[in-house]
Design a protein around this motif. Structure first.
Motif, PDB file in Angstrom:
ATOM      1  N   TRP A  45      -3.598   3.592  -6.773  1.00 38.99           N
ATOM      2  CA  TRP A  45      -2.645   2.490  -6.541  1.00 38.99           C
ATOM      3  C   TRP A  45      -1.940   2.084  -7.828  1.00 38.99           C
ATOM      4  O   TRP A  45      -1.047   1.253  -7.803  1.00 38.99           O
ATOM      5  N   LEU A  62       0.819  -1.218   0.000  1.00 31.43           N
ATOM      6  CA  LEU A  62       0.000   0.000   0.000  1.00 31.43           C
ATOM      7  C   LEU A  62       0.852   1.267   0.000  1.00 31.43           C
ATOM      8  O   LEU A  62       0.526   2.231   0.675  1.00 31.43           O
ATOM      9  N   TRP A  95       1.064   3.469  -2.180  1.00 30.91           N
ATOM     10  CA  TRP A  95       0.231   4.591  -2.643  1.00 30.91           C
ATOM     11  C   TRP A  95      -0.527   5.222  -1.496  1.00 30.91           C
ATOM     12  O   TRP A  95      -0.641   6.431  -1.408  1.00 30.91           O
ATOM     13  N   HIS A  96      -1.023   4.364  -0.596  1.00 29.99           N
ATOM     14  CA  HIS A  96      -1.851   4.852   0.495  1.00 29.99           C
ATOM     15  C   HIS A  96      -1.000   5.567   1.535  1.00 29.99           C
ATOM     16  O   HIS A  96      -1.387   6.600   2.076  1.00 29.99           O
TER      17      HIS A  96
END
Lengths: 269, 254
Positions: free
Chosen positions: B89, A259, A261-262
């Motif tokens: 993402w 994750l 990106w998160h």
């Protein structure tokens, strides 16, 4: 943070546990607080070393050299139960979060069953599965299932409407939208569920092994208590805590890797 | 290819208070035409775009795209959202090839296209970046690229530059002009920025609110190719004055 800062901040974490252990050691040695009921840390350490590394004999002492074996028993049960909980909880949660019909059909039942504590399931579990692995795995699955399914539901419900619109506009089918948009978008929430679920899984395995199986850290814990080996009880407790901590770190590392990106997003805000 | 026909389109949102977002809107967009919907927020311009996109259903009337009724969103109508709405993402590259990939287009076909389009929008060096690592303007370039790679028959743009700072907005407008002047795709462009509408569009449809309807259509006869230098052109200013008068009138009437 500069290296020196990092070092001193990780040292900070040790102040409290080290003081507690020191206090326990001193008060135990002087027999002030625990009145001799609890062995001191040094005796627990000796017991653990013997339990972990002692050479098993043909005698009656089950606490010599059997630590790793019991750790593997417990960890394997947790892993199996946890994986079944993931395999059922994640798809079910996504389905509940995605489809209103499915939510109406399934969610109320889950909410009615959820308040029944896993410990209350023990008799039924033994009645059905007997004193065998299945009983323990059943309880672990059940305990881990609820937080996983609830967080997956939450994650699927909170997906940005425009991500779904964008995917459909680009020609994604319903299945592709679920797989390529809803599931990844729900991942941060799913990982929250996994962490909570795994913690409950460790609770469940100890309870199950105390009652429903004849091996593992939970079984040793209760057995050692019966024969008055409090040093093993404490060494066992520390082992459970350590395993729970390490498995949680594993999940955190996995989520950090999956994750990125998160994580970047949260840092940017 | 890429013709649009709204006929008597009305849209009411239910709920506690019923809101009539659109009332009897008629609008035709010809092949390769660039139409701007201009109006204050709440005038239903985005709703009109969402109906054409297939995101929302109309209450009455009809919408036809290339003479066929619209039921679902689809890659023949590429939508560019206000906040880009990239999948966070996925890398820039994976965002751009998402459409062809889910449609089952062969890699050998979509890869060169995606490469070329990334070059056009100036992001060839950012293929592996995540959306969160990009500026707002760069994110919107990806939002445009992922739509262009599908070669849609119409581009639906919902205030795509509304969230950008003035300077970035100018460079994005120039980019869109350059791209569109080459492709000549049909465009429906929603904006509340008068300059933007005049600069880009062949025709500006001024909308008024409550209920949302098109109060006037103004053909913009400024010669093509245009560039952001046209913003200070006297002919441009005349169009601007006319539209401002129209908007003030439309506003005063309600």
């Amino acid at each position: 943070m500069p290296l020196a800062g990092q070092l001193s901040s990780s040292l900070l974490a040790f102040i409290l546990p080290v003081s507690l252990i020191a206090f326990w050691q001193l008060s135990g040695t002087n027999g002030v607080i625990f009145g001799g009921a609890l062995p001191t840390p040094d005796r627990v350490w000796t017991a653990w070393v013997n339990w972990a590394f002692g050479t098993p004999t043909f005698g009656l002492n089950p606490y010599v050299g059997t630590w790793l074996q019991n750790v593997i028993f417990s960890a394997e049960r947790v892993a199996k139960g946890f994986l079944v909980a993931i395999a059922t909880g994640v798809p079910l949660g996504i389905a509940i979060g995605w489809s209103r019909l499915f939510a109406k059909l399934v969610d109320p039942t889950i909410q009615w069953l959820r308040p029944v504590p896993i410990t209350a399931w023990l008799p039924i579990s033994i009645a059905i599965f007997g004193i065998r692995d299945f009983g323990a795995i059943f309880l672990i699955t059940l305990g881990a299932f609820y937080p996983i399914v609830i967080n997956a539901t939450q994650g699927a419900r909170a997906v940005d409407k425009n991500w779904i619109r964008a995917a459909q506009m680009m020609g994604a089918s319903q299945a592709a939208t679920l797989w390529r948009v809803v599931l990844p978008a729900a991942m941060p929430s799913i990982f929250t569920g996994l962490r909570i679920g795994l913690g409950i899984g460790w609770t469940a395995v100890i309870v199950a092994e105390m009652v429903a199986v004849k091996s593992g850290l939970g079984y040793v814990l209760w057995d050692a208590y019966y024969v008055g080996r409090m040093d093993i009880v404490l060494a066992d407790m520390v082992s459970i805590g350590l395993l729970g901590y390490l498995s949680d770190r594993l999940i955190v590392a996995l989520s950090g890797w999956l994750l990125t990106w998160h994580r970047l997003q949260s840092f940017n805000q | 290819m890429g013709t649009v026909e709204f006929a008597g389109v009305s849209k009411t949102f239910g709920g506690k208070t019923v809101v009539q977002a659109l009332a009897e809107v008629d609008l035709r967009i010809g092949e390769g035409e660039f139409v701007a919907l201009l109006g204050p927020s709440g005038c239903g311009k985005s709703t009109l775009l969402n109906i054409l996109a297939g995101f929302e259903q109309l209450t009455s009337g009809s919408v036809r795209f290339d003479s066929r009724a619209i039921s679902n969103p689809g890659p023949d109508r590429g939508v560019v959202f206000q906040e880009a709405s990239l999948l966070p993402w996925l890398t820039v590259w994976d965002n751009v090839v998402f459409g062809p990939k889910v449609q089952g287009v062969a890699r050998s076909i979509y890869e060169p296209k995606a490469e070329a389009i990334l070059k056009i929008v100036g992001l060839e060096g950012f293929k592996k970046a995540l959306p969160v690592q990009l500026s707002g303007g760069m994110r919107q370039r990806v939002g445009i690229a992922r739509v262009l790679v599908m070669e849609p028959r119409a581009l639906l743009m919902d205030e795509p530059f509304g969230a950008l700072d003035a300077q970035t907005r100018l460079s994005m407008q120039q980019l869109l002009l350059d791209v569109w002047q080459k492709l000549k795709t049909t465009v429906l462009f929603v904006t509340h920025d008068i300059d933007e509408a005049i600069l880009l569009a062949d025709r500006v449809c001024v909308m008024s609110a409550r209920p949302g309807r098109i109060s006037r259509e103004i053909p913009i006869t400024l010669p093509r190719p245009r560039s952001i230098d046209d913003l200070t052109n006297p002919a441009f200013i005349q169009f601007k004055a006319a539209i401002m008068t129209e908007m003030r009138g439309a506003h005063g009437a309600h």
